[in-house]
Design a protein around this motif. Structure first.
Motif, PDB file in Angstrom:
ATOM      1  N   LYS A 434      17.036  52.039  72.058  1.00  0.00           N
ATOM      2  CA  LYS A 434      17.633  51.644  73.342  1.00  0.00           C
ATOM      3  C   LYS A 434      16.999  52.435  74.487  1.00  0.00           C
ATOM      4  O   LYS A 434      16.670  51.882  75.541  1.00  0.00           O
ATOM      5  CB  LYS A 434      19.145  51.911  73.330  1.00  0.00           C
ATOM      6  CG  LYS A 434      19.966  50.716  72.921  1.00  0.00           C
ATOM      7  CD  LYS A 434      20.304  49.866  74.086  1.00  0.00           C
ATOM      8  CE  LYS A 434      20.118  48.478  74.133  1.00  0.00           C
ATOM      9  NZ  LYS A 434      19.864  47.283  74.027  1.00  0.00           N
ATOM     10  N   LYS A 480      26.139  46.363  69.575  1.00  0.00           N
ATOM     11  CA  LYS A 480      26.963  46.179  70.766  1.00  0.00           C
ATOM     12  C   LYS A 480      27.403  47.518  71.348  1.00  0.00           C
ATOM     13  O   LYS A 480      27.345  47.740  72.560  1.00  0.00           O
ATOM     14  CB  LYS A 480      28.179  45.330  70.386  1.00  0.00           C
ATOM     15  CG  LYS A 480      29.016  44.868  71.541  1.00  0.00           C
ATOM     16  CD  LYS A 480      29.994  43.794  71.082  1.00  0.00           C
ATOM     17  CE  LYS A 480      31.357  44.055  71.672  1.00  0.00           C
ATOM     18  NZ  LYS A 480      32.426  43.467  70.838  1.00  0.00           N
ATOM     19  N   GLN A 483      24.939  49.656  73.444  1.00  0.00           N
ATOM     20  CA  GLN A 483      24.487  49.149  74.747  1.00  0.00           C
ATOM     21  C   GLN A 483      24.793  50.145  75.865  1.00  0.00           C
ATOM     22  O   GLN A 483      25.771  50.870  75.796  1.00  0.00           O
ATOM     23  CB  GLN A 483      25.221  47.842  75.102  1.00  0.00           C
ATOM     24  CG  GLN A 483      25.003  46.692  74.148  1.00  0.00           C
ATOM     25  CD  GLN A 483      23.651  46.048  74.317  1.00  0.00           C
ATOM     26  OE1 GLN A 483      23.014  46.195  75.360  1.00  0.00           O
ATOM     27  NE2 GLN A 483      23.191  45.366  73.291  1.00  0.00           N
TER      28      GLN A 483
END
Ligand code: ARG
Length: 608
Positions: A434, A480, A483
């Motif tokens: 990420k 999820k 994030q």
């Protein structure tokens, strides 16, 4: 703020001869009509059989201006008797300024601090920490932080499952593999080896096999019970070997807990209470609280006659208990099995006695899987019936299961039962990718990026767990929750770090946070109104023993800040008083977000 207004309205109701409880003020669900509201006139009118609007009018007249001068706020009446409250920007700014000067952000200390034992973690020897223990550790750690800040003296205790027949199984397994070890020779009188003959990996491999065999192989089962009994009676070789089991497990657990930043004050496992059980059982017998049922010594807990089934209790792996709500009454608590031997219940009762008498606990909180609720109901009922609990308050804080996206208890990629270390690796990897994808931290040294990824990974895990209502099951969706947008840990980390960098940039330009002045822009006003909600979120976390109120507050605050920041160009502002006030808000929002994250056990990186 809510509390302050509530006190004003309580006084108004009281002065008019009504119950002050009607004075409760809540945050308005119609922000277009007012920031806060008091709906007590309706219930009050109903009880007094009067017209609600008339009562509301009287309350309004009593509150403003005597209790709430026009310079602080104004009231308006709506519908059958709702009172809307709109505060002046001066009043709001004064409140925010007071919060910014208070190291406790307006959170009051407990006026009657209680000695609190929080029983959490509770993993078992030879078994890898599973999802349930992980949740218990995360929630329990957050609660110990919250209760400490509240002003209680807290003892966080890891009630390790280190006793009972699983230990007998392991001893026999080791013996089968390596019969020549001195531990099995009853006549051995020398020094036992300091080095453990088994690793945790060996134990983890042995245990499931032995547990399965225990269920089907009668001879093995009898042997296990015999060996366990000898261990409990203090047979030296068994004790020495058992100590190795505990040591290798605890060493590994401590490493895991250190990675997660979770600490305990005590590690009093079940075995610690072993020598305290016989005396307790004796005193319960003397007190007339026990009965013999099918050879077992029990404490009956309900009026209805139920029969003790000591056999099925034998291997009651606690987390698998599902007996809840089936029997008409509460099944009796088995203190001593028909064969002689104590059970999980017995050790929990002895634990209560110790916590109450030795540790002087006023409040004992058990952060344990909700599937053990019947166990705790029985134990608590027995503890109060027999007087063991004295005046202490006992609460089981159950929680639900952490499931995978397939709806089943979370598993790692390899499909195995969750191993903490693998999970942490997954979290790190996801955080790394990420950070890369978003170009965050890309100019930083490799070591620092690694540390940032670790903290982001931990924030992902803990926040995902703590943002939910404790008792509900939840789906752990790694993608999820990792994030940087949405109701996630990384989002809050990023919000805090970003504000810090705004403050740094300002400082470099010679600008510093200053006195808070009244808001002039709606997004600024909303932010201020959000800032003062922290004490309410905190107090709900205390009352419900639910960290998620702080998670929710931190998220709402971060969002309000982002809206404000888009709207108010701090560094470009030309009015210096306004600019300094905005920087003051930045500082306060930053501190409150970090505070909430700290209460959740989440550490914010220096920069990202
Ligand atoms: N070791 C237990 C388990 O794995 C949890 C212990 C919880 N604490 C207690 N006092 N019973 O289910």
């Amino acid at each position: 703020m809510k509390k302050k207004l509530t006190r004003i309205f309580e006084k108004a109701f009281q002065d008019l001869g009504f119950d002050p409880a009607y004075g409760e003020v809540i945050v308005s669900d119609r922000p277009d009509l007012g920031q806060f509201q008091c709906n007590g006139a309706l219930a009050c009118a109903k009880a007094a059989k009067k017209n609600p609007r008339e009562i509301a009018q009287k309350i309004v007249a009593a509150v403003a201006p005597a209790l709430l001068p026009a310079s602080d706020g104004s009231l308006s009446l709506a519908g059958p008797g709702f009172i809307n409250i709109t505060l002046t920007d001066e009043f709001i700014a004064r409140e925010v300024a007071a919060v910014s000067k208070d190291a406790r952000y307006g959170i009051e200390k407990n006026s009657k601090p209680e000695k609190t034992v929080i029983d959490f973690g509770g993993p078992n020897v030879a078994k890898a920490m599973h999802v349930g223990h992980l949740r218990s550790s995360i929630i329990g750690d957050s609660l110990q932080r919250i209760f400490r800040f509240y002003g209680n003296t807290v003892v966080g205790d890891n009630h390790l499952g280190d006793w009972g027949s699983p230990m007998g199984m392991l001893i026999l397994e080791v013996q089968a593999k390596n019969p020549s070890l001195p531990y099995f020779d009853a006549a051995f009188s020398g020094q036992y080896p300091a080095e453990s003959p088994v690793t945790l990996a060996d134990l983890e491999e042995m245990y499931p096999r032995a547990a399965a065999r225990f269920k089907t192989d009668e001879k093995f089962k009898a042997d296990v019970l015999r060996v366990t009994d000898e261990l409990q009676k203090g047979r030296k070789g068994y004790k020495a070997l058992w100590q190795h089991f505990v040591n290798v497990t605890v060493a590994d657990l401590k490493r895991d807990y250190a990675t997660m930043g979770i600490t305990f004050d005590t590690w009093l496992g079940e075995s610690f209470f072993e020598d305290k059980m016989p005396a307790m059982v004796e005193s319960l017998k003397k007190g007339g609280f026990t009965e013999i049922s099918q050879g077992a010594l029990i404490i009956p807990l309900s009026e209805s006659k139920s029969v003790a089934n000591s056999d099925s209790e034998e291997e009651a792996t606690p987390t698998e208990e599902t007996a809840e709500g089936q029997a008409p009454g509460m099944p009796p608590l088995i203190l001593v099995k028909s064969g002689g031997g104590f059970l999980y219940h017995t050790s929990d009762l002895a634990t209560i006695q110790y916590r109450v008498d030795q540790e002087k606990a006023d409040l004992i909180l058990y952060v344990v899987d909700k599937r053990q609720s019947m166990h705790f109901k029985q134990v608590f009922t027995a503890a109060s019936k027999t007087g063991l609990a004295k005046a202490a308050q006992l609460e089981h804080l159950g929680f639900g299961t952490m499931n995978g996206t397939d709806g089943k208890p979370f598993k790692t990629r390899s499909g195995g039962v969750l191993k903490l270390r693998d999970l942490i690796q997954m979290l790190n990897d996801e955080a790394r990718s990420k950070l890369n994808e978003l170009g965050v931290s890309k100019e930083y040294p490799v070591d620092e990026v690694q540390e940032i990824a670790r903290l982001v990974g931990m924030a992902t895990l803990k926040f995902a767990d703590l943002k939910n209502n404790r008792v509900s099951d939840y789906v752990f969706d790694l993608k999820k929750f990792a994030q940087f947008e949405g109701f996630t840990g990384p989002y809050l980390l990023y919000a805090a770090v970003r504000i810090k960098s705004i403050l740094r940039k300002a400082r470099e330009a010679g600008l510093n946070p200053g006195a808070i002045v009244p808001a002039q822009v709606p997004t600024e006003r909303n932010l201020m109104l959000e800032i003062v909600k922290l004490p309410d979120a905190f107090s709900r976390s205390i009352t419900g023993r639910e960290p998620h109120h702080l998670a929710q507050f931190g998220y709402d605050l971060s969002q309000s800040f982002n809206t404000f920041y888009k709207d108010c160009h701090i560094l470009r502002e030309t009015d210096s008083a306004k600019q300094a006030s905005w920087l003051g808000l930045c500082q306060l929002v930053h501190d409150e977000i970090v505070f909430c994250l700290t209460m959740l056990g989440i550490t914010v990186p220096e920069r990202m």
